[in-house]
Design a protein around this motif. Sequence first.
Motif, short mmCIF file in Angstrom:
data_model
loop_
_atom_site.label_atom_id
_atom_site.label_comp_id
_atom_site.label_asym_id
_atom_site.label_seq_id
_atom_site.Cartn_x
_atom_site.Cartn_y
_atom_site.Cartn_z
N ALA A 1 50.00 -25.48 -5.11
CA ALA A 1 50.51 -24.20 -4.62
C ALA A 1 50.71 -24.27 -3.13
O ALA A 1 50.04 -25.00 -2.44
CB ALA A 1 49.50 -23.09 -4.95
N GLN B 1 50.52 -30.40 -12.17
CA GLN B 1 51.54 -29.50 -11.66
C GLN B 1 51.54 -29.53 -10.13
O GLN B 1 50.54 -29.86 -9.51
CB GLN B 1 51.28 -28.05 -12.14
N PRO B 2 52.65 -29.19 -9.53
CA PRO B 2 52.73 -29.18 -8.07
C PRO B 2 51.70 -28.24 -7.48
O PRO B 2 51.39 -27.19 -8.04
CB PRO B 2 54.16 -28.69 -7.79
N TRP C 1 51.74 -20.65 -11.62
CA TRP C 1 51.65 -21.99 -11.00
C TRP C 1 51.65 -23.07 -12.07
O TRP C 1 52.35 -24.08 -11.96
CB TRP C 1 50.37 -22.04 -10.16
N LEU C 2 50.89 -22.83 -13.15
CA LEU C 2 50.87 -23.80 -14.25
C LEU C 2 52.24 -23.92 -14.92
O LEU C 2 52.61 -24.98 -15.43
CB LEU C 2 49.81 -23.39 -15.29
N GLY C 3 53.01 -22.82 -14.90
CA GLY C 3 54.33 -22.83 -15.52
C GLY C 3 55.45 -23.13 -14.55
O GLY C 3 56.63 -22.93 -14.88
N ASN C 4 55.12 -23.58 -13.33
CA ASN C 4 56.11 -23.93 -12.31
C ASN C 4 57.02 -22.75 -11.96
O ASN C 4 58.20 -22.94 -11.65
CB ASN C 4 56.97 -25.13 -12.76
N ASN C 5 56.48 -21.52 -12.03
CA ASN C 5 57.24 -20.33 -11.66
C ASN C 5 56.79 -19.92 -10.26
O ASN C 5 55.94 -19.05 -10.07
CB ASN C 5 57.00 -19.22 -12.67
N LYS C 6 57.37 -20.58 -9.25
CA LYS C 6 56.91 -20.39 -7.88
C LYS C 6 57.12 -18.97 -7.37
O LYS C 6 56.20 -18.41 -6.74
CB LYS C 6 57.61 -21.40 -6.97
N GLN D 1 52.69 -21.76 -22.94
CA GLN D 1 52.78 -21.15 -21.62
C GLN D 1 53.16 -19.68 -21.73
O GLN D 1 52.67 -18.85 -20.97
CB GLN D 1 53.79 -21.90 -20.76
#
Length: 573
Positions: A573, A570-571, A138-143, A109
Motif C-alpha cells: 500500500a 500483492q503490491p 488492497w488485496l484485490g488491487n483496487n487502489k 474476492q
Amino acid sequence: MSSERIIHLADLTFIHKSLSNLHDDIGAVYNQVDSVGQEVVNTRFELSRLEQAFIDFVAADAKAKELALAETRLVKIRQELETKFGYYAEVRRQATGILQAADISVVRQETINAATENLMLSAPRYWLAPALVALAAWLGNNKPLAEKALVEAIRRDDEKTSLFFALITRRATRANGCRVWLDRYFGMQDPKKLDRQSVVLVDALASGVFGTEIRGICAKRLEGWIDELSQRVGFVEEQRNQWTDGLRSKIPTTDNANRYTHLQQYSPTWPQLNQALNGAAMQTVVLDHFRAIFDGAISASPNLLAAVDDLLDKLVKNFDDEELPLRRDDRLCQLIIDENGDKATAKSRFELESKALDEQVSFTQLLTNAAMHPETSHASRATQRFAIALSKAWVKDSHQDLSASIRASVPSQVEINIEDWQAKTKNGENEKELAASLADHIERRKDEALKNAKLGFQHWAALVFGIGFLLMGFSGGFLFFALGAGCLIWFFMAKSGVAKARQQISDDFARLKEQSLNVLKAVVAEVVEWRRDFEKRDAVSTEVVQLLDSISAEQYVLSSHDNVRQVMVQPAA
C-alpha cells in the motif's frame, strides 16, 4: 399485775411464725443472689462474643446486599455493552479472518469485498470497518477504493490504523511499508500520553515480530522515550510510586481472625496486626506472580503469519475509548463479586488497577500495567517479561520501599485488654510479669468487692437494740425479750448472708482469675506465633529480590521471524 397478765396472755405465735418465714425468705434470697452472681460472671464473658457476633452479622448482611447489587448491575452493564457495542464484535471477528482466507485462497474476492462493505454500513463510527474495506481493496488491487477507505480509517483513529497496517505490512514481509507505518505511528506518540493500544507495539517487540532492522528502530524509540521521561523532575519518585501501587494491588485482603481468635477478641492492636500480616503475605503473591511470568518456556508462534495474527487479534479486540466508562463499571462490579460483597476493599483494588484502564498513560505506566495487570491491559506473558526486565531497577526499589513500609507498620507493642485490665507486650517475653499484674489486678478487684460486702449500719443497730431489748426483757417482760430475740436473729441471719456473699465473691473471682490467666496465656502464645508468621512471610522478600536480580531485558526478546517465507504478494500500500 394486770400488765404482766396481758403480756403473759398475748399470743406470740404470729411473731414466731413471721420470724421463721423471714428466715426462710432471706435464705431463698441469698440462694438466688448466689445464682445471679454466677450468671453475671458467665454473662460477662459471653457479652463480648454476642457483641462481636452482632457486628459480624451486620457486616455480613451489608456484604450480601452489595454482592447481590453488584451481580444485578453486572448483568445490566454487560447487556448495555452488547446493545451499544455488540456490532463491534462482528467487525473484530472479520479482521484476521480476511487475511487467513486470502492466504489459502478459499474465499472469492467479491465475497470479501461484500463482507467488508456490509461491516462499513453496520459500524458507522468504528475505525476498523473502513480499515477492513481498505485491506480488502488492497488485496484485490483496487487502489482508489483502498485509498478512500484508508483516509476514512485514519480520520476515525489515526494511531490504531497506523499500527494496524504496520502489522499488516510486516505480515506481508514488506519491510519498507512496515517502516513507513511505524514511523507514522511513532510520530504521533507522546511518551507521557500513550494510548492503551501501544501495548501491542511492546508485544510485537517482545515476541520478535519485527525484523532485526525494525526491531532496532523500535528499541531505540523505547530507549528514547525512557530518556525523555527521565529528564522530568520527580521521574524516579513517580516510577517508584507507580510500581509501589502495582505491588500494593497484590496485597491480599484475608481476615486472619480465625487463626488468631484471642488476639482478635482481646487486642485493640488486631486491625494493624492483620493488615501487616496481609502486607507480608504480599511477598508470596508477588513471587508467585513473577514466577508465573518467568518460569517455563513461552510457546512462540512458529511463523510470522501466526505471530502477527495474534497481535492483530489483540489490537482489534482491545475495547475502544467510548466503551471505557462501561468497562470501568464492569470491572468494579466484578471486583465486588470477587471480594464477596466487600465494597470498600473492591474499591481499593479498583483504584490501584484503574490506571490500567486510563485512556492515556506514560510509557513507564504502560510497562507497569502490562506487568502487574495483564487481565486489564491485555499484555502477553512475553510482554510481561519484557516490561519487568526493562523496569527491573524501579521494580526492585519500589519492592524494597514497600517492604520497608510494611515492616515499619508492625506495632512494636501489642495491646491486651482483658476485662478492665490493660497491658502491652512485644513478643510475649514479659508473660510472667503480665500474669502477675493481671492476678494482682483481679485480687484488688476482689478485695474491693469483699470490702463492700459487709454489714450495714442497720444491722449493727439491730444488734444493739436486740441486746438492749433482751436486757429489758429480764425486768420488763416477755415482749421486750421477744423483740430482742427478733433483732438478734435478723442480725445473725444478715451476718450469715454476708459471709455467704463473701464466699461467693471469692469463688467468682477465683474463676475469673483462672479464666483471665488462661486468656492471657492464649493471647501471648498468639503474639509469639504472629511474630513468627510475619517473619516467615516477610522472608520471601529475599527470593523476590533474587528473582529480579537474575533477569535482563535482552533475555526476554524472542527471536525474530526474518526467515519466514513470503505469502502475501500483492503490491504494498
